[in-house]
Design a protein around this motif. Structure first.
Motif, PDB file in Angstrom:
ATOM      1  N   ASP A 377       1.212  -1.450   0.230  1.00  0.00           N
ATOM      2  CA  ASP A 377       0.473   0.113   0.039  1.00  0.00           C
ATOM      3  C   ASP A 377       0.831   0.999  -0.143  1.00  0.00           C
ATOM      4  OD1 ASP A 377      -2.323  -1.249   0.493  1.00  0.00           O
ATOM      5  OD2 ASP A 377      -2.535  -1.342   1.741  1.00  0.00           O
ATOM      6  N   ASN A 380       2.777   1.736  -3.633  1.00  0.00           N
ATOM      7  CA  ASN A 380       1.896   2.122  -4.053  1.00  0.00           C
ATOM      8  C   ASN A 380       1.127   3.655  -3.969  1.00  0.00           C
ATOM      9  OD1 ASN A 380       1.260  -0.251  -5.791  1.00  0.00           O
ATOM     10  ND2 ASN A 380      -0.182  -0.985  -4.351  1.00  0.00           N
ATOM     11  N   TYR A 381       0.982   3.789  -2.501  1.00  0.00           N
ATOM     12  CA  TYR A 381       0.477   5.312  -2.081  1.00  0.00           C
ATOM     13  C   TYR A 381       1.398   6.091  -2.708  1.00  0.00           C
ATOM     14  CZ  TYR A 381      -0.400   9.823   0.087  1.00  0.00           C
ATOM     15  OH  TYR A 381      -0.611  11.398   0.087  1.00  0.00           O
ATOM     16  N   THR A 383       4.286   6.081  -5.304  1.00  0.00           N
ATOM     17  CA  THR A 383       4.160   5.605  -7.092  1.00  0.00           C
ATOM     18  C   THR A 383       2.717   6.353  -7.638  1.00  0.00           C
ATOM     19  OG1 THR A 383       5.339   3.498  -5.916  1.00  0.00           O
ATOM     20  CG2 THR A 383       4.342   3.940  -8.756  1.00  0.00           C
ATOM     21  N   HIS A 384       1.954   6.026  -6.858  1.00  0.00           N
ATOM     22  CA  HIS A 384       1.116   6.370  -7.877  1.00  0.00           C
ATOM     23  C   HIS A 384      -0.377   7.961  -7.343  1.00  0.00           C
ATOM     24  CE1 HIS A 384       1.238   3.549 -10.859  1.00  0.00           C
ATOM     25  NE2 HIS A 384       1.099   2.189  -9.468  1.00  0.00           N
ATOM     26  N   PHE A 385       0.287   7.969  -6.143  1.00  0.00           N
ATOM     27  CA  PHE A 385      -0.863   9.350  -4.832  1.00  0.00           C
ATOM     28  C   PHE A 385      -2.758   8.663  -5.050  1.00  0.00           C
ATOM     29  CE2 PHE A 385       3.738  10.499  -6.144  1.00  0.00           C
ATOM     30  CZ  PHE A 385       3.512  11.543  -4.811  1.00  0.00           C
ATOM     31  N   ASP A 386      -2.754   7.088  -4.878  1.00  0.00           N
ATOM     32  CA  ASP A 386      -4.270   7.143  -4.759  1.00  0.00           C
ATOM     33  C   ASP A 386      -4.441   7.868  -2.937  1.00  0.00           C
ATOM     34  OD1 ASP A 386      -6.540   6.446  -4.222  1.00  0.00           O
ATOM     35  OD2 ASP A 386      -6.041   4.462  -5.654  1.00  0.00           O
ATOM     36  N   GLU A 387      -5.364   8.445  -2.981  1.00  0.00           N
ATOM     37  CA  GLU A 387      -5.549   8.914  -2.148  1.00  0.00           C
ATOM     38  C   GLU A 387      -6.734   7.948  -1.085  1.00  0.00           C
ATOM     39  OE1 GLU A 387      -4.893  11.352  -0.327  1.00  0.00           O
ATOM     40  OE2 GLU A 387      -3.653  12.517  -1.659  1.00  0.00           O
ATOM     41  N   ARG A 388      -7.131   6.803  -1.732  1.00  0.00           N
ATOM     42  CA  ARG A 388      -7.931   5.950  -0.890  1.00  0.00           C
ATOM     43  C   ARG A 388      -6.683   5.701  -0.408  1.00  0.00           C
ATOM     44  NH1 ARG A 388     -10.396   3.079  -6.314  1.00  0.00           N
ATOM     45  NH2 ARG A 388      -8.659   3.491  -6.775  1.00  0.00           N
ATOM     46  N   LEU A 389      -5.130   4.820  -0.499  1.00  0.00           N
ATOM     47  CA  LEU A 389      -4.007   4.578   0.260  1.00  0.00           C
ATOM     48  C   LEU A 389      -4.028   4.756   1.712  1.00  0.00           C
ATOM     49  CD1 LEU A 389      -2.313   2.983  -3.129  1.00  0.00           C
ATOM     50  CD2 LEU A 389      -4.431   1.970  -1.224  1.00  0.00           C
ATOM     51  N   LYS A 390      -4.228   6.403   1.063  1.00  0.00           N
ATOM     52  CA  LYS A 390      -3.710   7.272   2.470  1.00  0.00           C
ATOM     53  C   LYS A 390      -3.527   6.559   4.260  1.00  0.00           C
ATOM     54  CE  LYS A 390      -2.084  12.009   3.437  1.00  0.00           C
ATOM     55  NZ  LYS A 390      -2.135  13.339   2.964  1.00  0.00           N
TER      56      LYS A 390
END
Length: 458
Positions: A377, A380-381, A383-390
């Motif tokens: 997680d 991936n956060y 690398t992609h800055f997916d706020e759902r993973l923060k």
């Protein structure tokens, strides 16, 4: 092994015009960068506007020949009346010989010292015995024996040099310096010789656990002439290396060292990018998230190159693609086929390699799974800055300890690839303060619960 002054006056000329000799001073900086400051220009006025020279020859006042390679003009001053003064910096200075091109520089032998080589070799040549009753201090020094390992293309020697200084009235010092000498059965180009030196730096990095540099380069050319190689070194900060923190010392693997080198040479092309990531991960400061991402990338590279890199066989994978896409239009088939990969995902790779070394770490499976989920997680956060993973990523403190854990995992895997005994690796890690600290922070020791029976309450 010649010692040079910081400033060395000499006469300088171009190979194409040896009759025109100009006076100049070669300055050798502490980082080995060489700067030539000289009066006038080569080839007089026709040399104006020339800012790069492939080769400059020189003869120092002590008679030493010098070849400066790939020099560029860093500054130029003019005075009227007067004469021009130019400053040249070279990528390489060869002290001891004249060569008309870098291709002529063939190395038959190169000797260098490495950071913490004394600790790694683990020789203790000094014996000190205080005799208080007679106000005496007895010191005995014996230079260690040279160790020679023969290879198919080159030989390695661990050699020593001793310097004595002092006035014998109030001070006397003995200093031993350790070197590794590489002798080539057939002369090799200069760059190949440096690659051999760098390869051994990487090997020492694995054994010691910190990034290791080579320092001074004393060589012989194809004709056996002694030469010194000087070039600017990158200035990097490294952790202080402590003797007791070194994982694998030469004395521990002395009997199997030749086999370790054979394994290293056989696998180094596969291991080279992994070693690069491993060395990069051993920077002095921990940077968020760069340091974490580097070591994750190193583990992923190891898994790709050294372990199974397919989930299914090619036949099974093709059958799967056909079954999934058989009812789709041609464009959709291509789209779906491109989205399905036969490579294990990061999570699967980490599960496999963490399990492979867990006999040393002894981390419970539920804890390992939890850390793996956090690692994936977090990667991936960032690398992609997916706020759902923060909310699921590692905090800074836990990220540090997990990163150190992954570096130890990678080091164990790489040492195994060299054929180093697993029991030795485990034994040494159990004596390593950093390893024990990381293990304690990942899996804290549970406090012992003391239960008193009724007869003891009174």
């Amino acid at each position: 092994m010649n010692k040079f002054d910081r400033e060395n006056i000499g006469l300088w000329y171009l190979p194409s015009n040896p009759e025109e000799k100009l006076t100049g001073t070669l300055t050798i900086e502490d980082n080995k960068e060489c700067e030539l400051k000289m009066a006038h220009n080569f080839n007089g006025l026709s040399g104006l506007g020339i800012n790069k020279l492939p080769i400059i020859h020189g003869v120092l006042s002590n008679g030493s020949k010098v070849t400066l390679v790939d020099s560029f003009k860093s500054s130029e001053q003019w005075g009227f009346p007067g004469f021009p003064v130019s400053v040249w910096r070279s990528s390489l200075a060869v002290i001891g010989g004249h060569y008309d091109s870098i291709d002529e520089l063939v190395i038959s032998e190169i000797q260098t010292d490495y950071t913490a080589l004394n600790f790694w070799l683990n020789n203790r040549p000094f014996q000190i015995h205080p005799l208080p009753e007679s106000n005496e201090l007895s010191m005995h020094y014996r230079m260690p024996e040279v160790i020679r390992i023969e290879g198919s293309n080159s030989n390695i020697e661990f050699t020593y040099k001793t310097d004595f200084s002092g006035d014998q009235f109030s001070e006397f010092t003995v200093k031993q310096t350790e070197f590794v000498k590489f002798s080539f059965n057939k002369g090799v180009p200069y760059n190949e010789a440096l690659d051999v030196v760098k390869d051994f730096s990487n090997f020492l990095t694995l054994c010691i656990g910190e990034s290791i540099d080579s320092n001074n380069y004393f060589s012989k050319d194809a004709d056996g002439n002694p030469i010194t190689l000087l070039f600017k070194k990158r200035e990097e900060e490294h952790n202080t290396i402590k003797d007791h923190e070194i994982i694998i010392k030469f004395s521990y693997i002395k009997d199997s060292f030749e086999e370790c080198l054979k394994a290293w040479n056989a696998k180094k092309e596969l291991l080279e990018p992994i070693i690069y990531y491993f060395v990069e991960a051993h920077e002095k400061a921990f940077h968020v998230p760069t340091s974490f991402l580097k070591v994750v990338q190193a583990l992923e590279a190891f898994s790709r190159r050294m372990r199974n890199n397919k989930i299914w066989t090619d036949e099974e994978f093709q059958e799967l693609i056909t079954r999934i896409t058989s009812d789709l239009q041609e464009d959709d088939q291509a789209l779906v086929s491109g989205a399905i990969s036969n490579e294990p995902r990061l999570r699967k790779r980490l599960q496999s390699i963490f399990s492979e070394v867990n006999s040393i770490f002894e981390i419970p499976s539920n804890k390992r799974s939890s850390y793996i989920n956090k690692i994936v997680d977090t990667r991936n956060y960032y690398t992609h800055f997916d706020e759902r993973l923060k909310d699921r990523i590692l905090d800074v403190e836990r990220m540090y300890y997990v990163s150190q854990y992954m570096k130890f995992v990678l080091r164990i895997l790489l040492l195994r690839e060299l054929g180093i005994n697993e029991e030795l690796i485990k034994q040494r890690l159990m004596q390593n303060h950093e390893f024990l600290n990381i293990k304690e922070n990942l899996v804290p020791t549970q406090p012992v619960e003391i239960v008193l029976d009724d007869t003891m309450e009174n």
